[in-house]
Design an enzyme around this catalytic site. Structure first.
Site: not given
Lengths: 525, 108
Positions: A78, A173, A197
């Site tokens: 990420k 997210s 997330s």
């Protein structure tokens, strides 16, 4: 062929036996990333360095000395983890062009094991959001939007209209990481989890999403959102793979003083997990308003599965559950207000041209660099931290946090081993529908089932369970005791074996518009 | 219940982030309203919780230099520097007041 090598342990075996080489594997994944570019899962693809890493791995396999089971395995990270020499943006204008001078500890650990870093995945700006729709590089598309399973269930429209307007979100997210794993472009991906997330997009994308216990995995190099709740998350296609990745990441890091000092022993999960001696708790408050009847039914079916296997299944209560979102809202914005203060344009990141004074430079830089969501949270956080509000909001929220954590303690002390809950209220919604509500409202709605585990620092995992009526993934969540990841993953593995979640039948268009179907068998050995 | 103008200005000074427009101010108002639900909870006698690891001792390492000497790497990401210094415009100049700032409450 290569298409059947879905699970990491199959790939590891194949690499060891020379049936496939690390460079072949890397090239295949890079090609797949290119042909799935419309998903927008990746912000940066580190093609050159990935191929170099693959070559190094290949040399090691040739001399019969791979570093371990992760040697040569393509992974994605990420884009809020620092990666040396590779741009790290947090999907924000504030960090566009920022080249990390160092690797986050978790990234370094994976590289030390020989993993091949394919690239950085897309997210909501600074990991604030539950859709992966609010980053400067645009939204991430859920690969299941392009699955045969979803298309079969969609109301018939013209073919092109279908694709463009009907695609569903990944959740967030860590949506880019979830999409990357779900679409087979990598074997594992790192996400982060502060309010859900990692688990939320895992549920929507039909992959395993593990949130480890707070303090187990180093946060050094993970650009912080909420220091007291953030954890690196692990996304894989099966529970066994998650256990392997966990084994390579967990343990004390002198560079992160919030990691515990206990010795961590990597574990392998039993091949035939047994749940008959366990007590499974079903928290009644997780039957939240808005929970779809489909998911409610799946949750109930899951409880029955455990009952039939001989486990004790009981209803429990976590009375402060409904306050966890409000509590999170205050604590998160307060910590964000503090953490975002470092972005002033002087040492790194975006710098405004405004030059009149330091203060006006800072203000202009931050206005230009942050989106509305981030700025809104900074302002709210500062409000709650004002002298006149500190006691009534920040301290109050810290007290409510203790109550939430104590709820879990009481239940675990009463003999319950694992909690079983839904992960999300519904399956993934179409993008057009999702953006009708603002980020804070959406986050408040979507985090409701995942947030409390962050509040209490407990380990939790999403296991893909079944497809919804719309042909989209639905997952269920297991929450365990602190630092009892082995037990948590054992239960998750057992459940995974029971439900036999179907493989995605991804239909990927080539640029000449022919539909190329990736044939995948539903089972594998 | 709207937030007082002087509080808004104070927040902008503290946060060094502006509300930009009425929408931003409204967002704050809703955020406060949302947070007010906390007051429904009885927290008498409850201690605030800073960290879930509060029962453990924080790791303290020996006070030895283990890394550093990376000036060049650190300066690479800064836009304006002179020798080994980050360059900033003059300090100790307070932000202009609300009325004087061109961009406040106007879309930029």
């Amino acid at each position: 062929g290569l298409r059947q090598l879905v699970w990491r342990f199959q790939v590891s075996a194949a690499l060891k036996e020379g049936r496939v080489t690390p460079t072949e594997l890397c090239q295949r994944c890079l090609a797949l990333i290119k042909s799935t570019r419309f998903l927008n899962a990746y912000i940066t693809v580190a093609e050159e360095t990935a191929l170099k890493q693959a070559e190094e791995s290949e040399k090691r396999y040739k001399t019969g000395q791979p570093l371990g089971v992760l040697d040569g395995i393509p992974i994605a990270v990420k884009d809020n983890f620092n990666t040396a020499g590779i741009e790290t943006t947090c999907a924000s204008n504030m960090l566009k062009g920022y080249i990390s001078p160092y690797n986050a500890t978790v990234v370094q650990k994976l590289l030390d094991q020989g993993a091949v870093l394919l690239g950085k995945t897309n997210l909501d700006e600074f990991a604030m959001g539950s859709g992966s729709t609010d980053g400067v590089f645009g939204p991430v598309r859920n690969p299941w939007s392009y699955s045969r399973q979803y298309k079969e269930k969609s109301t018939p429209k013209s073919h092109s209209e279908d694709e463009e307007s009907n695609w569903v979100i990944t959740g967030g997210s860590s949506g880019g990481s979830a999409a990357a794993v779900s679409s087979f472009t990598c074997f594992a991906a790192l996400g982060s989890d502060t309010g859900g997330s990692t688990r939320n997009p895992a549920a929507h994308c039909g992959v395993v999403g593990l949130k480890p216990t707070y303090g187990l995995i180093s946060r050094h190099g993970l650009i912080p959102l909420v220091n007291s709740m953030d954890v690196p998350g692990i996304l894989t296609r099966c529970v066994d793979d998650a256990a392997v990745v966990l084994g390579s990441l967990a343990g004390h890091d002198p560079k992160d003083s919030t990691t515990i000092q206990d010795n961590f022993k990597p574990f392998e999960l039993p091949s035939l997990p047994d749940v008959s001696k366990l007590s499974i708790g079903i928290p009644k408050e997780y039957h939240a308003p808005g929970l779809s009847s489909e998911i409610l039914a799946l949750w109930s079916k899951a409880a029955d599965l455990f009952k039939n296997a001989g486990a004790k299944v009981i209803e429990v209560s976590l009375p402060h559950t409904r306050y966890s979102i409000v509590c999170y809202h205050v604590l998160c914005t307060a910590e964000v207000a503090s953490n975002m203060a470092r972005f002033d344009g002087l040492e790194y990141g975006h710098r405004s041209d405004v030059n009149k004074s330091t203060e006006s430079l800072y203000a202009a830089t931050r206005r230009e660099g942050f989106n509305d969501v981030v700025r809104g949270r900074i302002l709210s956080g500062n409000y709650f931290l004002l002298k006149q509000n500190y006691e009534n909001y920040f301290i109050k929220a810290q007290k409510v946090r203790r109550l939430i954590a104590n709820d879990f303690l009481k239940v675990f002390r009463s003999g319950v081993d694992i909690l079983l809950t839904p992960t999300t209220l519904s399956d993934a919604v179409p993008y057009g529908e999702f953006i009708k509500e603002d980020n804070r409202t959406r986050s408040a709605q979507d985090d409701i089932l995942t947030q409390a585990a962050n509040m209490a620092g407990l380990p939790a995992i999403n296991v893909p369970t079944a497809l919804s009526e719309r042909g989209l993934p639905v997952g269920l969540q297991f929450i365990g005791r602190s630092f009892q990841e082995k037990q948590l993953l054992t239960v998750a593995k057992w459940f995974e074996k029971q439900v036999k979640f179907p493989m995605i039948q991804l239909e990927v268009k080539r640029h000449n518009h022919d539909v190329f179907q990736h044939q995948k068998s539903a089972s594998f050995s | 219940q709207p937030v007082a103008g002087d509080v808004l200005e104070h927040l902008e000074q503290l946060a060094l982030v502006d509300f930009r427009d009425a929408e931003g101010v409204e967002r704050l108002r809703r955020a406060i309203q949302f947070a007010d639900q906390l007051h429904e909870v009885n927290t008498d006698g409850v201690e605030p919780m800073d960290s879930v690891l509060e029962d453990r001792c924080l790791y303290l390492r020996e006070d030895d230099v283990t890394e550093g000497n990376c000036v060049n790497e650190l300066l690479k990401n800064a836009r304006e520097k002179v020798e080994e210094y980050f360059v900033a415009p003059p300090g100790n100049i307070p932000l202009p007041k609300l009325e004087e700032r061109e961009t406040f409450r106007q879309g930029s």
